[in-house]
Write an enzyme that holds these catalytic residues in place. Structure first.
Site, PDB file in Angstrom:
ATOM      1  N   PHE A 116       0.859  -1.185   0.000  1.00  0.00           N
ATOM      2  CA  PHE A 116       0.000   0.000   0.000  1.00  0.00           C
ATOM      3  C   PHE A 116       0.894   1.233   0.000  1.00  0.00           C
ATOM      4  CE2 PHE A 116      -4.528   0.950   0.787  1.00  0.00           C
ATOM      5  CZ  PHE A 116      -5.094  -0.259   0.438  1.00  0.00           C
ATOM      6  N   GLN A 236      -7.469  14.801   3.802  1.00  0.00           N
ATOM      7  CA  GLN A 236      -6.851  13.944   2.787  1.00  0.00           C
ATOM      8  C   GLN A 236      -7.709  13.824   1.534  1.00  0.00           C
ATOM      9  OE1 GLN A 236      -6.157   9.416   3.273  1.00  0.00           O
ATOM     10  NE2 GLN A 236      -4.146  10.364   3.105  1.00  0.00           N
ATOM     11  N   HIS A 238      -7.987  11.504  -1.647  1.00  0.00           N
ATOM     12  CA  HIS A 238      -7.521  10.231  -2.187  1.00  0.00           C
ATOM     13  C   HIS A 238      -7.393  10.404  -3.694  1.00  0.00           C
ATOM     14  CE1 HIS A 238      -7.315   6.031  -3.246  1.00  0.00           C
ATOM     15  NE2 HIS A 238      -7.353   5.667  -1.978  1.00  0.00           N
ATOM     16  N   LEU A 248     -14.827   5.673  -4.280  1.00  0.00           N
ATOM     17  CA  LEU A 248     -13.425   5.299  -4.161  1.00  0.00           C
ATOM     18  C   LEU A 248     -13.026   4.080  -4.985  1.00  0.00           C
ATOM     19  CD1 LEU A 248     -10.979   6.303  -2.446  1.00  0.00           C
ATOM     20  CD2 LEU A 248     -11.310   4.220  -1.132  1.00  0.00           C
ATOM     21  N   GLU A 251      -6.744   2.104  -2.977  1.00  0.00           N
ATOM     22  CA  GLU A 251      -5.312   2.054  -3.268  1.00  0.00           C
ATOM     23  C   GLU A 251      -4.847   0.609  -3.480  1.00  0.00           C
ATOM     24  OE1 GLU A 251      -3.266   5.098  -0.920  1.00  0.00           O
ATOM     25  OE2 GLU A 251      -1.860   3.504  -0.427  1.00  0.00           O
ATOM     26  N   ARG A 290      -0.598   9.376  -0.503  1.00  0.00           N
ATOM     27  CA  ARG A 290      -1.745   9.936  -1.227  1.00  0.00           C
ATOM     28  C   ARG A 290      -1.618  11.416  -1.551  1.00  0.00           C
ATOM     29  NH1 ARG A 290      -6.234   6.589   2.257  1.00  0.00           N
ATOM     30  NH2 ARG A 290      -5.740   4.632   1.211  1.00  0.00           N
ATOM     31  N   HIS A 361     -11.407  12.525   1.213  1.00  0.00           N
ATOM     32  CA  HIS A 361     -11.460  11.160   1.706  1.00  0.00           C
ATOM     33  C   HIS A 361     -11.382  11.033   3.218  1.00  0.00           C
ATOM     34  CE1 HIS A 361     -11.005   6.860   1.496  1.00  0.00           C
ATOM     35  NE2 HIS A 361      -9.823   6.884   2.081  1.00  0.00           N
ATOM     36  N   ARG A 403      -2.381  10.817   6.195  1.00  0.00           N
ATOM     37  CA  ARG A 403      -2.514   9.440   6.658  1.00  0.00           C
ATOM     38  C   ARG A 403      -2.069   8.456   5.585  1.00  0.00           C
ATOM     39  NH1 ARG A 403      -6.303   5.352   6.027  1.00  0.00           N
ATOM     40  NH2 ARG A 403      -7.977   6.610   5.128  1.00  0.00           N
TER      41      ARG A 403
HETATM   42  C1  LIG Z   1     -14.613   4.390   0.688  1.00  0.00           C
HETATM   43  C2  LIG Z   1     -13.629   4.315   1.814  1.00  0.00           C
HETATM   44  C3  LIG Z   1     -12.631   3.347   1.808  1.00  0.00           C
HETATM   45  C4  LIG Z   1     -11.712   3.276   2.848  1.00  0.00           C
HETATM   46  N1  LIG Z   1     -10.751   2.299   2.827  1.00  0.00           N
HETATM   47  C5  LIG Z   1      -9.884   2.195   3.876  1.00  0.00           C
HETATM   48  C6  LIG Z   1      -8.918   1.152   3.926  1.00  0.00           C
HETATM   49  O1  LIG Z   1      -8.848   0.293   3.044  1.00  0.00           O
HETATM   50  N2  LIG Z   1      -8.074   1.107   4.981  1.00  0.00           N
HETATM   51  C7  LIG Z   1      -8.129   2.026   5.982  1.00  0.00           C
HETATM   52  O2  LIG Z   1      -7.332   1.938   6.919  1.00  0.00           O
HETATM   53  N3  LIG Z   1      -9.054   3.011   5.974  1.00  0.00           N
HETATM   54  C8  LIG Z   1      -9.936   3.110   4.950  1.00  0.00           C
HETATM   55  N4  LIG Z   1     -10.885   4.111   4.966  1.00  0.00           N
HETATM   56  C9  LIG Z   1     -11.020   4.974   6.142  1.00  0.00           C
HETATM   57  C10 LIG Z   1     -11.729   4.227   7.266  1.00  0.00           C
HETATM   58  O3  LIG Z   1     -12.682   3.347   6.735  1.00  0.00           O
HETATM   59  C11 LIG Z   1     -12.461   5.159   8.225  1.00  0.00           C
HETATM   60  O4  LIG Z   1     -11.646   6.229   8.587  1.00  0.00           O
HETATM   61  C12 LIG Z   1     -12.854   4.392   9.485  1.00  0.00           C
HETATM   62  O5  LIG Z   1     -13.553   3.229   9.150  1.00  0.00           O
HETATM   63  C13 LIG Z   1     -13.671   5.243  10.425  1.00  0.00           C
HETATM   64  O6  LIG Z   1     -14.160   4.442  11.462  1.00  0.00           O
HETATM   65  P1  LIG Z   1     -14.938   5.097  12.695  1.00  0.00           P
HETATM   66  O7  LIG Z   1     -15.266   3.998  13.622  1.00  0.00           O
HETATM   67  O8  LIG Z   1     -14.126   6.239  13.186  1.00  0.00           O
HETATM   68  O9  LIG Z   1     -16.237   5.728  12.035  1.00  0.00           O
HETATM   69  P2  LIG Z   1     -17.456   5.057  11.210  1.00  0.00           P
HETATM   70  O10 LIG Z   1     -17.209   3.684  10.810  1.00  0.00           O
HETATM   71  O11 LIG Z   1     -17.837   5.987  10.143  1.00  0.00           O
HETATM   72  O12 LIG Z   1     -18.610   5.073  12.239  1.00  0.00           O
HETATM   73  C14 LIG Z   1     -19.237   6.268  12.655  1.00  0.00           C
HETATM   74  C15 LIG Z   1     -20.432   5.885  13.488  1.00  0.00           C
HETATM   75  O13 LIG Z   1     -20.911   7.019  14.172  1.00  0.00           O
HETATM   76  C16 LIG Z   1     -22.307   7.097  14.060  1.00  0.00           C
HETATM   77  N5  LIG Z   1     -22.637   8.514  14.206  1.00  0.00           N
HETATM   78  C17 LIG Z   1     -22.107   9.580  13.574  1.00  0.00           C
HETATM   79  N6  LIG Z   1     -22.637  10.715  14.025  1.00  0.00           N
HETATM   80  C18 LIG Z   1     -23.519  10.365  14.988  1.00  0.00           C
HETATM   81  C19 LIG Z   1     -24.388  11.084  15.845  1.00  0.00           C
HETATM   82  N7  LIG Z   1     -24.437  12.414  15.817  1.00  0.00           N
HETATM   83  N8  LIG Z   1     -25.190  10.378  16.690  1.00  0.00           N
HETATM   84  C20 LIG Z   1     -25.152   9.026  16.736  1.00  0.00           C
HETATM   85  N9  LIG Z   1     -24.331   8.305  15.953  1.00  0.00           N
HETATM   86  C21 LIG Z   1     -23.534   8.965  15.096  1.00  0.00           C
HETATM   87  C22 LIG Z   1     -22.632   6.487  12.726  1.00  0.00           C
HETATM   88  O14 LIG Z   1     -23.954   6.000  12.718  1.00  0.00           O
HETATM   89  C23 LIG Z   1     -21.614   5.342  12.688  1.00  0.00           C
HETATM   90  O15 LIG Z   1     -22.122   4.224  13.363  1.00  0.00           O
HETATM   91  C24 LIG Z   1     -11.795   4.201   3.920  1.00  0.00           C
HETATM   92  C25 LIG Z   1     -12.793   5.164   3.927  1.00  0.00           C
HETATM   93  C26 LIG Z   1     -13.691   5.236   2.875  1.00  0.00           C
HETATM   94  C27 LIG Z   1     -14.714   6.330   2.903  1.00  0.00           C
END
Ligand SMILES: Cc1cc2nc3c(=O)[nH]c(=O)nc-3n(C[C@H](O)[C@H](O)[C@H](O)COP(=O)(O)OP(=O)(O)OC[C@H]3O[C@@H](n4cnc5c(N)ncnc54)[C@H](O)[C@@H]3O)c2cc1C
Length: 589
Positions: A116, A236, A238, A248, A251, A290, A361, A403
């Protein structure tokens, strides 16, 4: 309605679920509140992989991972927290395997790994296979695995409960206020410890890979409570979003050997010959970090080597060539992204290159925390008792100014778990404190204003204007004039936001109201991003100022902390970067 739990976890993505799992295993009374059903969280959209120096395919070490992450961060990441993340990544990935996560496998049955961007062996010698993956559905598998474990352990879920505010008592957090989508009721959730894992704010930009729910709620809620946000200027982009749509293309596609090509290079499609990245980053080529690849794409387009768009758009994109990988690799290792290219662009990646352009991203900045997720109240490291955050909403500062791919999935499991453990210690003698049964009055007032205040401004008009101006002025390349224009436009939108009105007056599933509230949160994020970007007069990582093209360590090797000091005003403070092992050097790949 008043509820009482030992701990409230806001957000059911990877960070929230991992934290909840830690707490429930110690028999605490824990509730997870999520505005979406848990498995719709954005973690489920993440594709390419989770980085850990397992060394399953070739020699690797957590120390190399540590170095790559520091260098990838353009030396702004805090090295003490990065070291912890890279050390604990290995155990965290094995733990996911033991929870039942169906990783892709090597021929001997070990967890498979692929290269990656920015991940190297021996301090930058060449790319290394460090990303553990489950085809191109890694996040989907992580999310489902953690959700199953939570269900198995009887975590209590409040799905479609929208958290709108924290309940603060001086410097202690006593819980949250949540709006129930199905009924329109406001609930008070009293808790001894509260965790925020609400994800990022990508929807502040018009072209983004982020889900619709990525509206910066957690960051804005803290900002409105007078808490600071750290390093908000670092957004960031992407490099490979599907053209015009931003969806997306992981990568992982370049990890498997995909090559970016410009208009002068189309004859090489399918040959596997180097593309334009080979000149910019001779060692890692298309697997440069990136920020560098996104800038390279813009530069190609600017230099007239973009590929001719149709009609109004002109030459505005480059292509990602997977053709030489062959149908087997594409179908087996990149099934979802191939499907996206077919479905959304009518492009067949087995025979044609995919049109791509940079897409907003990931939020490097966010709520400042220590290595255990405890939220800082200011740049002097005073803390907010009982309030924890991890994942994309937080800034434990492992990503610094940029990142590396695969490091967010590591971040959410490592720091989600650490926050859970820290909360367990805190809960040993933390009390509920007193919460007034009128704690929801302020939020009720806001909802009433939006529903019944007679405002004529429309959510969609403001949102589109915000997304356009952020993309134009605070995108991949930035200038003082461009950022100022966007900042002023966002401030004007914040003024207009006070006159927003929603036409749907119903209590149940009022999505128009939810969108209005989300817009308010997004505008706060957009504002703080623009203000911080204007302040930082250097180029570092994803923050690229055309008017200040060089990194300026003497002046800017520090974190920005922005706070809201009035309706229309912000204030800044600064925090030093923690440097332990790797002295800042120019970033060459
Ligand atoms: C398309 C895509 C591909 C990616 N691929 C990769 C990868 O291959 N490798 C990597 O390391 N990272 C990747 N990332 C980044 C990574 O997926 C995210 O940064 C990470 O999953 C975020 O996890 P989280 O638990 O912080 O938030 P999330 O998984 O987004 O969870 C947020 C949670 O908060 C809840 N929430 C939000 N606001 C509120 C509120 N006000 N009240 C109640 N609930 C709320 C939502 O319902 C959800 O359950 C990718 C991101 C994207 C968009």
């Amino acid at each position: 309605m008043i509820h009482k739990f030992d701990a409230i976890v806001v957000g059911a993505g990877g960070a929230g679920l991992r934290c909840a799992l830690e707490l429930i295993q110690q028999n605490f009374n824990v509730a997870v509140l999520s505005k979406l059903h848990p498995v719709r969280s954005h973690t489920g959209a993440s594709q390419g992989g989770i980085g850990a120096a397992l060394g399953n395919e070739e020699p690797d070490s957590p120390e190399w991972h540590f170095f790559d992450t520091v260098k990838g961060s353009d030396y702004l990441g805090d090295q003490d927290t990065i070291e912890v993340m890279c050390e604990e990544a290995v155990e965290a990935v094995l733990e996911l395997e033991h929870f039942g996560l169906p990783f892709s496998r090597t021929a001997e049955g070990k967890i498979a790994q692929r290269p990656f961007g920015g991940h190297t062996r021996n301090f930058g010698e060449a790319s290394v296979k460090r990303a553990a993956y489950a085809a191109d559905r890694t996040g989907h598998m992580i999310l489902h695995t953690l959700f199953e474990q939570c269900v198995k352990n009887d975590v209590r879920f409040f799905n479609e409960f929208y958290v709108l505010d924290l309940i603060m008592d001086g410097s202690t957090c006593r819980g949250v206020i949540a709006y129930e989508l199905a009924t329109g009721d406001l609930h008070i959730f009293q808790a001894r410890a509260t965790f925020l894992g609400t994800g990022g704010y990508g929807r502040a930009f018009s072209i983004t890979s982020n889900a619709h729910a990525y509206t910066g709620d957690g960051m804005s809620i803290c900002l409105r409570q007078g808490l600071p946000l750290e390093d908000m200027e670092f957004v960031q982009f992407h490099p490979t979003g599907l053209r015009k749509l931003g969806i997306l293309v992981s990568e992982a596609a370049r990890g498997e050997g995909g090559i970016l090509r410009n208009s002068t290079d189309m004859a090489n499609v399918g040959t596997g010959k180097d593309g334009f990245m080979a000149e910019i980053a001779p060692t890692v080529k298309d697997l440069a970090p990136r920020d560098m690849v996104s800038r390279a794409i813009y530069n190609e387009i600017k230099a007239g080597r973009g590929i001719e768009g149709t009609g109004d758009t002109g030459a505005d994109y480059v292509v990602l060539d997977l053709v030489h990988l062959g149908a087997d690799v594409i179908n087996e290792k990149l099934p979802d992204i191939s499907h996206f290219a077919r479905k959304y662009l009518a492009v067949e990646p087995i025979t044609e290159p995919i049109p791509v352009q940079p897409t907003a991203h990931y939020a490097m900045g966010g709520i400042p925390t220590d290595v255990d997720g405890l939220v800082f109240a200011n740049a002097r490291n005073d803390v907010v008792n009982g309030l924890y955050a991890a994942g994309e909403v937080a800034c434990v500062s492992v990503h610094g100014a940029n990142r590396l791919g695969t490091n967010s999935l590591v971040d959410i499991v490592v720091f989600g778990r650490r926050a859970g453990k820290a909360m367990i210690n805190y809960l040993a003698d933390a009390e509920f404190g007193r919460v007034s049964d009128t704690a929801n009055e302020f939020i009720q007032g806001e909802i009433d204003r939006l529903k019944n205040g007679g405002g004529k401004e429309k959510v969609v008009d403001l949102r589109v204007a915000m997304q356009k101006t952020m993309m134009a002025g605070v995108g991949v390349y930035r200038t003082k004039e461009g950022i100022t224009e966007s900042r002023d436009a966002v401030k004007e939108l914040l003024r207009r936001y006070k006159h927003v009105g929603v036409t749907d007056k119903h209590a149940f599933f009022n999505t128009e109201l939810v969108e209005a509230i989300e817009l308010g949160f997004l505008l706060d994020c957009a504002w703080t991003i623009a203000e911080s970007a204007l302040l930082r007069t250097e180029s570092r990582g994803a923050h690229s100022r055309v008017d200040y093209p060089d990194r300026d360590d003497a002046k800017w090797l520090k974190h920005t902390m922005i706070s809201k000091t009035g309706d229309d005003e912000v204030a800044f403070d600064f925090k030093p970067v923690t440097i332990t092992k790797f002295k800042p050097k120019p970033r060459v790949y």
